[in-house]
Write an enzyme that holds these catalytic residues in place. Structure first.
Site, PDB file in Angstrom:
ATOM      1  CB  SER A 126      -0.844  -0.023   1.279  1.00 16.81           C
ATOM      2  OG  SER A 126      -1.453   1.216   1.504  1.00 16.81           O
ATOM      3  CE1 TYR A 151      -3.927  -2.916   5.857  1.00 11.88           C
ATOM      4  CE2 TYR A 151      -3.459  -0.603   5.418  1.00 11.88           C
ATOM      5  CZ  TYR A 151      -3.721  -1.875   4.953  1.00 11.88           C
ATOM      6  OH  TYR A 151      -3.763  -2.116   3.599  1.00 11.88           O
ATOM      7  CE  LYS A 155      -1.474  -4.475   3.496  1.00 14.96           C
ATOM      8  NZ  LYS A 155      -1.752  -5.824   2.958  1.00 14.96           N
TER       9      LYS A 155
END
Ligand code: NAD
Ligand code: WQD
Length: 343
Positions: A126, A151, A155
């Site tokens: 992302s 979150y 990643k």
């Protein structure tokens, strides 16, 4: 028979669009999903588009034993790993859930790849790994800033896990794809984004407001240092995005990767503001949108858009859909959901 690809999270938003493109390119697809954020009904939509029902197994990628049994049963040529928990706000509330799900799932897959001779994995990363850019557009060599949420951190750590494993001499290849803001739906309106509860993301909130499920869209801030004061993003059509996965799988499995791990930004290369996107929605839907400006949302990046040259030149992939067609597809999908009585 085409090569067999494991698609984790394949009933989810980006996964389902990718399954369609994979099937249409001749791949055989096996989906695993624990249905924590999607429904098995998506399989019907996929089947209506492609005429072929993908194999589906309701499994949790974090369950090592179940995943081992799956790999034993199928001879996978490659993997596209979408399965993850993805809500930024929720990750702040439930960090351990996020770390467990997003890290253990990937580790399980990587451990199984050499054991069952699976050659390559495409990983969903992302633009969140960049944080607030020092300059736009941002390219893949930009500094990775400390993550702003658990979150986002998953990643970053996932990318590092892949790098470390490959550099340890593991006989696998990986392509890491950093998505900007995926939006829109398949033009057939057979599949699209299906947020559970109140949408956190802009486009489903816009279309739900347009159709009357939500009263009013709150625009989070018009006092940013941008031309119209609202935040700027790189909104990328989900079908364009899905196609990049097929190209990546072709490349990896065809032995064309130039490095064992390659990283690509997937964006249009153009920044659009929140207020500009609302205007596009109003144009394509033919109706005014009820919105009001409210204060900034904590943790939002002011502006970010991709430098997609590497994906354009090396992968030979380019975002093709216009923002008007993309917003029209999101609107058509929302209308289809209403017709079907889903929302
Ligand atoms: P999504 O929630 O629609 O799809 C993810 C799917 O994974 C869901 O169907 C969910 O049920 C499944 N899943 C979650 N944990 C699982 C597990 N342990 N085992 C099996 N299945 C599991 O999300 P999406 O928007 O399609 O995102 C796909 C991937 O792309 C995710 O990794 C996400 O972090 C990443 N990503 C998404 C965006 C975005 O804005 N949508 C942007 C950048 C990156
Ligand atoms: C876009 C813009 C909001 C809702 C998130 C994740 C990121 C990535 C993509 C996974 C922002 C504004 C939104 C609303 C608004 N996902 N907005 N009113 O925050 O860019 O990115 O999804 O990796 O990691 O953080 O996307 O759609 O939530 O917001 O004004 O009701 O729309 O402030 O400027 P974001 P978004």
């Amino acid at each position: 028979m085409g090569k067999k690809i494991l698609v984790t999270g394949g009933t989810g938003y980006i996964g389902s669009h990718t399954v369609v493109e994979l099937q249409q390119a001749g791949y055989e697809v096996v989906i695993v999903d624990n249905l924590s954020n999607s429904s098995a009904d998506v399989l019907e939509g996929i089947t209506r588009i492609t005429g072929k029902r993908p194999i589906f197994d309701k499994l949790d990628c974090a369950d090592a034993e179940a995943m081992n049994a799956l790999f034993k049963k199928h001879n996978f040529d490659g993997i596209i790993h979408f399965a993850a928990s993805k809500a930024v706000g929720e990750s702040v509330q439930k960090p351990l859930m996020y770390y467990r799900n997003n890290l253990v799932s990937l580790i399980n897959l990587l451990e199984l790849m050499p054991k069952y001779n699976v050659k390559g994995i495409v990983f969903s990363s992302s633009c969140t790994v960049y944080g607030e850019p020092d300059a736009n557009p941002i390219d893949e060599n930009a500094l990775i800033k400390p993550a702003e949420s658990p979150y986002g951190n998953t990643k970053q750590i996932n990318e590092e896990i892949i790098q470390d494993f490959v550099h340890s001499g593991a006989p696998i290849k990986s392509i890491i794809l950093r998505y900007f803001n995926p939006i829109g739906a398949h033009p057939s309106a057979e599949i699209g984004e299906l947020p559970i509860g109140v949408p956190q993301n802009l486009v489903p909130y816009i279309t739900q407001t347009g159709i009357g499920i939500r009263k009013q869209l709150s625009v989070f801030g018009d006092d940013y240092n941008t031309p119209d004061g609202s935040c700027i993003r790189d909104f990328i059509n989900v079908v364009d995005l899905a196609k990049a996965h097929v190209i990546s799988i072709d490349r990896m499995l065809g032995g064309k990767s130039e490095q064992p791990v390659e990283i690509f930004n997937l964006g249009t290369g153009t920044g659009l503001s929140v207020l500009e996107l609302i205007k596009v929605f109003e144009e394509v839907s033919g109706k005014p949108l009820n919105y009001k400006i409210v204060s900034r949302r904590e943790g939002d990046i002011e502006q970010i858009w991709a430098q997609p040259d590497r994906a354009n030149n090396v992968l030979g992939w380019k975002a093709k859909e216009t923002i008007e067609d993309t917003m029209a597809s999101a609107w058509k999908w929302q209308q289809r959901l209403k017709e079907k009585g889903v929302m």
